[in-house]
Motif scaffolding. Sequence first.
Motif, PDB file in Angstrom:
ATOM      1  N   LYS A 127       3.353   5.903  -5.644  1.00 36.04           N
ATOM      2  CA  LYS A 127       3.210   5.915  -7.101  1.00 36.04           C
ATOM      3  C   LYS A 127       2.078   6.835  -7.551  1.00 36.04           C
ATOM      4  O   LYS A 127       2.222   7.593  -8.519  1.00 36.04           O
ATOM      5  CB  LYS A 127       2.951   4.486  -7.585  1.00 36.04           C
ATOM      6  CG  LYS A 127       2.868   4.347  -9.096  1.00 36.04           C
ATOM      7  CD  LYS A 127       2.646   2.891  -9.473  1.00 36.04           C
ATOM      8  CE  LYS A 127       2.508   2.741 -10.987  1.00 36.04           C
ATOM      9  NZ  LYS A 127       2.225   1.329 -11.351  1.00 36.04           N
ATOM     10  N   GLU A 128       0.958   6.797  -6.839  1.00 38.48           N
ATOM     11  CA  GLU A 128      -0.238   7.498  -7.301  1.00 38.48           C
ATOM     12  C   GLU A 128      -0.362   8.927  -6.779  1.00 38.48           C
ATOM     13  O   GLU A 128      -0.970   9.771  -7.437  1.00 38.48           O
ATOM     14  CB  GLU A 128      -1.494   6.702  -6.902  1.00 38.48           C
ATOM     15  CG  GLU A 128      -1.582   5.346  -7.592  1.00 38.48           C
ATOM     16  CD  GLU A 128      -2.801   4.547  -7.160  1.00 38.48           C
ATOM     17  OE1 GLU A 128      -3.546   5.031  -6.256  1.00 38.48           O
ATOM     18  OE2 GLU A 128      -2.997   3.452  -7.710  1.00 38.48           O
ATOM     19  N   LYS A 129       0.209   9.207  -5.603  1.00 36.14           N
ATOM     20  CA  LYS A 129      -0.077  10.504  -4.963  1.00 36.14           C
ATOM     21  C   LYS A 129       1.143  11.306  -4.533  1.00 36.14           C
ATOM     22  O   LYS A 129       1.080  12.535  -4.492  1.00 36.14           O
ATOM     23  CB  LYS A 129      -0.963  10.289  -3.726  1.00 36.14           C
ATOM     24  CG  LYS A 129      -2.335   9.742  -4.022  1.00 36.14           C
ATOM     25  CD  LYS A 129      -3.163   9.642  -2.752  1.00 36.14           C
ATOM     26  CE  LYS A 129      -4.563   9.135  -3.064  1.00 36.14           C
ATOM     27  NZ  LYS A 129      -5.368   8.988  -1.840  1.00 36.14           N
TER      28      LYS A 129
ATOM     29  N   HIS B 233       3.814   1.541  -1.405  1.00 34.01           N
ATOM     30  CA  HIS B 233       4.276   1.664  -2.795  1.00 34.01           C
ATOM     31  C   HIS B 233       3.188   2.298  -3.661  1.00 34.01           C
ATOM     32  O   HIS B 233       3.459   3.195  -4.480  1.00 34.01           O
ATOM     33  CB  HIS B 233       4.653   0.281  -3.335  1.00 34.01           C
ATOM     34  CG  HIS B 233       5.164   0.298  -4.740  1.00 34.01           C
ATOM     35  ND1 HIS B 233       4.328   0.302  -5.835  1.00 34.01           N
ATOM     36  CD2 HIS B 233       6.427   0.334  -5.235  1.00 34.01           C
ATOM     37  CE1 HIS B 233       5.048   0.334  -6.940  1.00 34.01           C
ATOM     38  NE2 HIS B 233       6.323   0.353  -6.608  1.00 34.01           N
ATOM     39  N   THR B 234       1.950   1.848  -3.498  1.00 35.22           N
ATOM     40  CA  THR B 234       0.832   2.370  -4.298  1.00 35.22           C
ATOM     41  C   THR B 234       0.626   3.863  -4.065  1.00 35.22           C
ATOM     42  O   THR B 234       0.457   4.636  -5.015  1.00 35.22           O
ATOM     43  CB  THR B 234      -0.465   1.600  -3.959  1.00 35.22           C
ATOM     44  OG1 THR B 234      -0.273   0.228  -4.283  1.00 35.22           O
ATOM     45  CG2 THR B 234      -1.649   2.142  -4.734  1.00 35.22           C
ATOM     46  N   ILE B 235       0.649   4.279  -2.803  1.00 30.87           N
ATOM     47  CA  ILE B 235       0.421   5.698  -2.479  1.00 30.87           C
ATOM     48  C   ILE B 235       1.572   6.561  -3.008  1.00 30.87           C
ATOM     49  O   ILE B 235       1.347   7.667  -3.526  1.00 30.87           O
ATOM     50  CB  ILE B 235       0.247   5.890  -0.956  1.00 30.87           C
ATOM     51  CG1 ILE B 235      -0.996   5.147  -0.453  1.00 30.87           C
ATOM     52  CG2 ILE B 235       0.163   7.373  -0.595  1.00 30.87           C
ATOM     53  CD1 ILE B 235      -2.314   5.644  -1.017  1.00 30.87           C
TER      54      ILE B 235
ATOM     55  N   GLN C 124       0.834  -1.204   0.000  1.00 31.63           N
ATOM     56  CA  GLN C 124       0.000   0.000   0.000  1.00 31.63           C
ATOM     57  C   GLN C 124       0.871   1.258   0.000  1.00 31.63           C
ATOM     58  O   GLN C 124       0.542   2.255  -0.658  1.00 31.63           O
ATOM     59  CB  GLN C 124      -0.926  -0.011   1.218  1.00 31.63           C
ATOM     60  CG  GLN C 124      -1.825   1.211   1.370  1.00 31.63           C
ATOM     61  CD  GLN C 124      -2.866   1.345   0.278  1.00 31.63           C
ATOM     62  OE1 GLN C 124      -2.953   0.517  -0.619  1.00 31.63           O
ATOM     63  NE2 GLN C 124      -3.653   2.412   0.328  1.00 31.63           N
TER      64      GLN C 124
END
Length: 258
Positions: free
Chosen positions: A219-221, A215-217, A213
């Motif tokens: 990458k996206e934000k 990594h995702t944040i 999670q």
Amino acid sequence: MTNNNPIGLFDSGIGGTSIWTKIHQLLPNESTIYLADSKNAPYGQKSKDEIIALSIKNTEYLLNQNSKLIVVACNTATTNAIKELRAKYDVPFIGIEPALKPAVNNSETQVIGILATKGTLNSELFNKAVKLYQDTTIIEQIGYGLVQLIENGDMNSPEMFELLKTYLNPMIKANIDYLVLGCSHYPYLIPQIKKILPPHIKIIDSGEAVARQTHTILKEKVGFNVSEKPHTAFYTNTDPKVLSEILNHEYPIEERDF
């Protein structure tokens, strides 16, 4: 998207280093700052208002160090304070909650156990989660005394082993096939727990999910660090000896008042 500021993490002591390790393994180029609030451990026996106040204190310390994202590496702080933190600050927060879903979805006996702190098991967030799984028997056990023993460096002591047997044997008798660890300190007890549980019972903690999670944040934000020299800082407000031992003496640790 790039952002060379550090990821901040806090926990009621050394347990959240189990989360830090997974994040560091997945994102080795990211700088990190870890706060071990051992002076106030365990959070699990404190009131909701106390937990929120401590979480705000830790967050502001990390924001003063320019953290771009904050990982609440503590189940008790997540389940009691993350809603308030998200309302108060603009920085993204990633919390850690007991991983009930994978245990429930994969259980064949439809009986799972959860070992967690009183603060987590009594929280509104956790009880909302439990209500989603009416068809599964969830055996809840408060891990009284476990965090204190870990914080004292006694995770392999006979006292720890006896406590764990007291908590786990009723779950074994109830036919659990999954044990969910609902405190970031508890992954350090897995070697002891495996001596007690039959081999077919699987142990689940939240570390890898939190790392994914994060990594995702990023990458996206938020953006990744592209600096060639990521740095790692560990701060504790008590004697750093146990924290240093749990990190295999690989990192310098500063004792600070926060």
